[in-house]
Design a protein around this motif. Sequence first.
Motif, short mmCIF file in Angstrom:
data_model
loop_
_atom_site.label_atom_id
_atom_site.label_comp_id
_atom_site.label_asym_id
_atom_site.label_seq_id
_atom_site.Cartn_x
_atom_site.Cartn_y
_atom_site.Cartn_z
N UNK A 170 -3.03 9.23 2.41
CA UNK A 170 -4.33 8.69 3.01
C UNK A 170 -5.64 8.69 2.04
N UNK A 171 -6.38 7.52 2.48
CA UNK A 171 -7.52 7.75 1.80
C UNK A 171 -8.96 8.13 2.66
N UNK A 172 -9.09 9.14 2.68
CA UNK A 172 -10.34 9.94 3.57
C UNK A 172 -11.51 9.14 3.28
N UNK A 173 -11.80 8.50 2.26
CA UNK A 173 -13.01 8.05 1.92
C UNK A 173 -13.31 6.68 2.53
N UNK A 174 -11.96 6.06 2.66
CA UNK A 174 -11.99 4.63 3.33
C UNK A 174 -11.41 4.61 4.92
N UNK A 175 -11.20 5.98 5.13
CA UNK A 175 -10.58 6.06 6.47
C UNK A 175 -9.24 5.36 6.87
N UNK A 176 -8.51 5.35 5.71
CA UNK A 176 -7.32 4.69 5.88
C UNK A 176 -6.18 5.76 5.41
N UNK A 177 -4.90 5.29 6.20
CA UNK A 177 -3.74 5.92 6.03
C UNK A 177 -2.63 4.85 5.61
N UNK A 178 -1.89 5.30 4.71
CA UNK A 178 -0.76 4.19 4.06
C UNK A 178 0.57 4.71 4.38
N UNK A 179 1.48 3.80 4.46
CA UNK A 179 2.90 4.18 4.33
C UNK A 179 3.52 3.03 3.60
N UNK A 180 3.93 3.63 2.22
CA UNK A 180 4.69 2.83 1.20
C UNK A 180 6.20 2.87 1.57
N UNK A 181 6.91 1.81 1.68
CA UNK A 181 8.21 1.72 2.27
C UNK A 181 8.90 1.22 1.01
N UNK A 182 9.78 1.54 0.41
CA UNK A 182 10.71 1.17 -0.55
C UNK A 182 12.20 1.17 -0.26
N UNK A 183 12.93 0.62 -1.01
CA UNK A 183 14.51 0.51 -0.73
C UNK A 183 14.69 0.13 0.62
N UNK A 184 14.16 -0.62 1.47
CA UNK A 184 14.09 -0.94 2.68
C UNK A 184 15.47 -1.48 3.20
N UNK A 185 16.15 -1.10 4.27
CA UNK A 185 17.43 -1.30 4.96
C UNK A 185 17.03 -2.10 6.17
N UNK A 186 18.16 -2.78 6.55
CA UNK A 186 18.00 -3.58 8.00
C UNK A 186 17.62 -2.61 8.99
N UNK A 187 18.03 -1.27 9.26
CA UNK A 187 18.10 -0.46 10.03
C UNK A 187 16.55 0.08 10.15
N UNK A 188 15.89 -0.31 9.11
CA UNK A 188 14.36 0.12 9.26
C UNK A 188 13.54 -1.02 10.17
N UNK A 189 14.08 -2.16 10.40
CA UNK A 189 13.68 -2.98 11.22
C UNK A 189 12.97 -2.69 12.62
N UNK A 190 11.78 -2.80 12.67
CA UNK A 190 11.16 -2.12 13.84
C UNK A 190 9.49 -2.63 14.06
N UNK A 191 9.16 -1.97 15.04
CA UNK A 191 7.43 -2.21 15.23
C UNK A 191 6.96 -0.87 14.75
N UNK A 192 6.24 -0.82 13.78
CA UNK A 192 5.39 0.39 13.22
C UNK A 192 4.19 0.75 13.70
N UNK A 193 4.03 1.85 14.23
CA UNK A 193 2.79 2.20 14.99
C UNK A 193 1.87 3.23 14.31
N UNK A 194 0.83 3.25 14.05
CA UNK A 194 -0.16 3.88 13.40
C UNK A 194 -0.27 5.05 14.50
N UNK A 195 -0.35 6.35 14.31
CA UNK A 195 -0.80 7.23 15.37
C UNK A 195 -1.74 8.26 14.87
N UNK A 196 -2.71 8.89 15.75
CA UNK A 196 -3.59 9.81 15.39
C UNK A 196 -3.52 11.17 16.39
N UNK A 197 -3.63 12.47 16.06
CA UNK A 197 -3.54 13.54 16.75
C UNK A 197 -4.87 14.21 16.77
#
Length: 117
Positions: free
Chosen positions: A72-99
């Motif tokens: 996360x970059x709190x100064x920019x209010x951003x959260x990242x998800x770096x995804x490497x070595x992706x597999x077919x089973x990673x296929x999905x809709x990805x949702x950002x969540x805040x608690x």
Amino acid sequence: QVQLVESGGGSVQPGGSLRLACAASGSIFSINVMGWYRQDTGKQRELVARITTSGDFTFYAHSVKGRFTISRDNAKNLVYLQMNSLKPEDTAVYYCWAGVRGVYEYWGQGTQVTVSS
């Protein structure tokens, strides 16, 4: 209220990489934890990764540990998800969540990630 907007989804071949970003706005000072979930067609939504506000604690689902990195970059209010070595089973809709204080939760609209040859 907190608003979350994801970006960075797309199509990639197996073994490739993508980086998702989530921009938070609104009452962001109230957020304790942020994370990413994913949901494939016909399956339940599942937790992928979480990170605390300070960034000093992260959690990863077993299926992505060692391949995905949340940050996360709190100064920019951003959260990242770096995804490497992706597999077919990673296929999905990805949702950002805040608690917020373990009581409230907010969701983004989702971004599609497709891993296919």
